[in-house]
Scaffold this active site. Structure first.
Site, short mmCIF file in Angstrom:
data_model
loop_
_atom_site.label_atom_id
_atom_site.label_comp_id
_atom_site.label_asym_id
_atom_site.label_seq_id
_atom_site.Cartn_x
_atom_site.Cartn_y
_atom_site.Cartn_z
N ASP A 1 21.89 13.79 48.10
CA ASP A 1 23.03 12.91 48.06
C ASP A 1 23.27 12.29 49.44
O ASP A 1 23.26 12.99 50.46
CB ASP A 1 24.26 13.71 47.63
CG ASP A 1 25.49 12.84 47.48
OD1 ASP A 1 25.67 12.26 46.40
OD2 ASP A 1 26.27 12.74 48.46
N CYS B 1 55.64 42.16 34.46
CA CYS B 1 54.75 41.28 35.23
C CYS B 1 54.18 40.13 34.40
O CYS B 1 53.60 39.20 34.96
CB CYS B 1 53.61 42.08 35.85
SG CYS B 1 52.36 42.68 34.67
N CYS C 1 48.78 45.27 32.37
CA CYS C 1 49.46 44.50 33.42
C CYS C 1 48.47 43.62 34.16
O CYS C 1 47.26 43.78 34.08
CB CYS C 1 50.12 45.44 34.43
SG CYS C 1 51.26 46.65 33.75
N ARG D 1 55.20 50.90 39.82
CA ARG D 1 54.51 51.93 40.58
C ARG D 1 53.04 52.03 40.16
O ARG D 1 52.72 51.95 38.97
CB ARG D 1 55.20 53.28 40.37
CG ARG D 1 54.63 54.41 41.21
CD ARG D 1 55.41 55.70 40.98
NE ARG D 1 55.28 56.14 39.58
CZ ARG D 1 55.92 57.20 39.09
NH1 ARG D 1 56.76 57.88 39.85
NH2 ARG D 1 55.74 57.55 37.83
#
Length: 496
Positions: free
Chosen positions: A451, A66, A32, A39
């Protein structure tokens, strides 16, 4: 992150970590994303993997709830300058699909056997498995976000056959491609995907990213846009759009990315057209790099905010991104032209140079040609460039070196190898190397101390005693600090 830090992240269902690691659960046999709403599993049943490919190699299948492939990528591939990080940048760009494992290994300076061992040890999966996971992720994006024919999705994702595509989707998701498509409702209209003759295949989809997202990156690209090659606009409702043509490994393409901060979900929508469907994987990867969509802005902002010189800017502008590049060789030319002159002057010079580029048909209005190839720049550069002869000679010499293959660099380099290749070139100095590293490699820890805009930004931001001049306190995120300084300098220029 150690085991328990990751475990606390999945217990909190923290979306910030989606794509940065994957949670495999031995009791269910699935893996997942960290924010999965299921859970929280027992810690004893959990194994964390750096990549979805590693979880799949270990025998787990993707969670149908998911959908762990539907997340932004990990920022680790930019943070990590080791072989694994460099390899993942190239794999995501489709190098294995085009050149095979041997081609990938050659680009990295290793044998195929060495590379397989390194990636298996570092990431838990070899290059072929990692490439398959990248293809599966691209395929899922196209399946749920477009109406492309399944056969077109297969080839656009980098698969060599429809059968290989069906088998991989079944193994990774435990579903058929049709079932994967049914898992997500369409969000808005999507265009057809069939290819007829030379007509480009077109698609529209939403690009996932981590919040917050600062749309100032559109402004950065807009002021540097070369007419005919790039176009940028802001509509009355606040929607910002950036479009351009580009050259991909198998043909030309065009893209348009739009962002409406007031739209539900604040989608970042890509509309793209490619001549060859096999180029879609590379295009998606390069667009994500261009807009820095795999960044972790919360972690970056938290680090930058601890510096009192940057804290107010971070609070006012959360989620600043570092613009990437869709073509490394183009970016070097742009950097060499832009150094030591203003952005406006550089845009003028690039506009003059752009006429050497090839014309393209069938793109959006205002997009008429491709940025010149290095061979075209080598042939026509002297007649089109203006300014000091020494500067012109340096730019043409770089174009000639890239055209001949004497100078070859790209997404698979690290900062050290990039410096070794570029610094011997006339007209290339540390600023050029740093700028190219920021935009081509996505190097997160570059500070361009010399710069002019950085120096001007320092004058605007609050001063602080006892802190380093090179902002090492916010390492490894100094590239993002540089972006804040540029923003501060630009804002001062607009006010004056």
């Amino acid at each position: 992150m150690d085991f328990w830090q990751r475990y606390r992240a999945i217990d909190a269902r923290d979306t910030r970590f989606d794509g940065q690691f994957f949670t495999a659960v031995s009791s269910t046999g699935i893996y997942c994303r960290p924010s999965c709403p299921a859970r929280t599993p027992k810690a004893a049943n959990v194994t964390f993997y750096e990549t979805s490919a590693a979880a799949h190699e270990a025998g787990y299948r993707a969670c149908k709830r998911c959908l762990p492939e539907a997340v932004p990528g990990t920022p680790a591939w930019n943070i990590r300058s080791d072989v694994a990080g460099r390899a993942m940048r190239l794999i995501n760009d489709g190098v294995i699909s085009r050149e095979g494992v041997d081609g990938l290994a050659s680009r990295l300076g290793y044998s195929a056997r060495q590379l397989n061992r390194i990636l298996s040890n570092e990431l838990g999966a070899g290059p072929l498995s990692l490439a398959r996971a990248s293809r599966a992720q691209t395929a899922r994006t196209l399946l749920v976000s477009t109406d492309m024919l399944l056969a077109d999705v297969a080839f656009a994702s980098g698969f060599n056959s429809v059968r290989q595509f069906n088998d991989t989707i079944g193994e990774v998701f435990a579903m058929t491609p049709t079932a994967v498509r049914a898992t997500a409702a369409k969000s808005g209209p999507h265009r057809g995907t069939g290819v007829s003759g030379a007509a480009p295949a077109a698609l529209t989809l939403n690009l996932p990213y981590r919040e917050p997202f600062d749309p100032g990156i559109f402004d950065f690209l807009a002021v540097r846009a070369v007419p005919g090659i790039e176009a940028a606009s802001t509509s009355a409702d606040g929607t910002r759009t950036y479009a351009r043509t580009l050259r991909l490994p198998r043909g030309s393409a065009s893209l348009s990315v739009s962002y409406n901060p007031s739209a539900p979900g604040r989608p970042l929508q890509l509309t793209a057209a490619v001549r060859d469907l096999h180029d879609l994987q590379a295009l998606l990867s390069r667009v994500r790099r261009l807009f820095d969509l795999d960044a972790d802005p919360q972690a970056i902002d938290n680090a930058l905010a601890r510096d009192p010189r940057l804290s107010a800017s971070v609070a006012a502008i959360p989620g600043v991104r570092v613009p990437g590049a869709v073509d490394p060789h183009e970016l070097l030319i742009r950097a060499m032209i832009g150094q030591q002159i203003t952005v406006a002057a550089a845009r003028t010079a690039l506009t003059q140079l752009s006429v050497a580029g090839s014309a393209v048909d069938g793109t959006s209005p205002g997009l008429e040609r491709l940025f010149p190839t290095t061979a075209e720049l080598a042939e026509h550069g002297r007649g089109l460039l203006r300014g000091p002869q020494r500067r012109i000679d340096s730019i043409v010499a770089a174009a000639e070196a890239m055209a001949s293959g004497a100078l070859d660099f790209g997404y698979g380099d690290d900062l050290d190898s990039l410096a070794r290749k570029l610094l011997p070139m006339p007209g290339v100095g540390p600023w050029t190397v740093g700028y190219v590293a920021m935009r081509v490699l996505g190097a997160p820890d570059v500070f361009l101390a010399n710069d002019a805009a950085v120096r001007n930004g320092l004058k605007v931001l609050p001063s602080a005693t006892g802190l380093s001049a090179d902002f090492r306190e916010v390492s490894p995120w100094r590239s993002y600090g540089t972006m804040h300084l540029w923003r501060a300098a630009a804002a001062k220029t607009r006010r004056t």
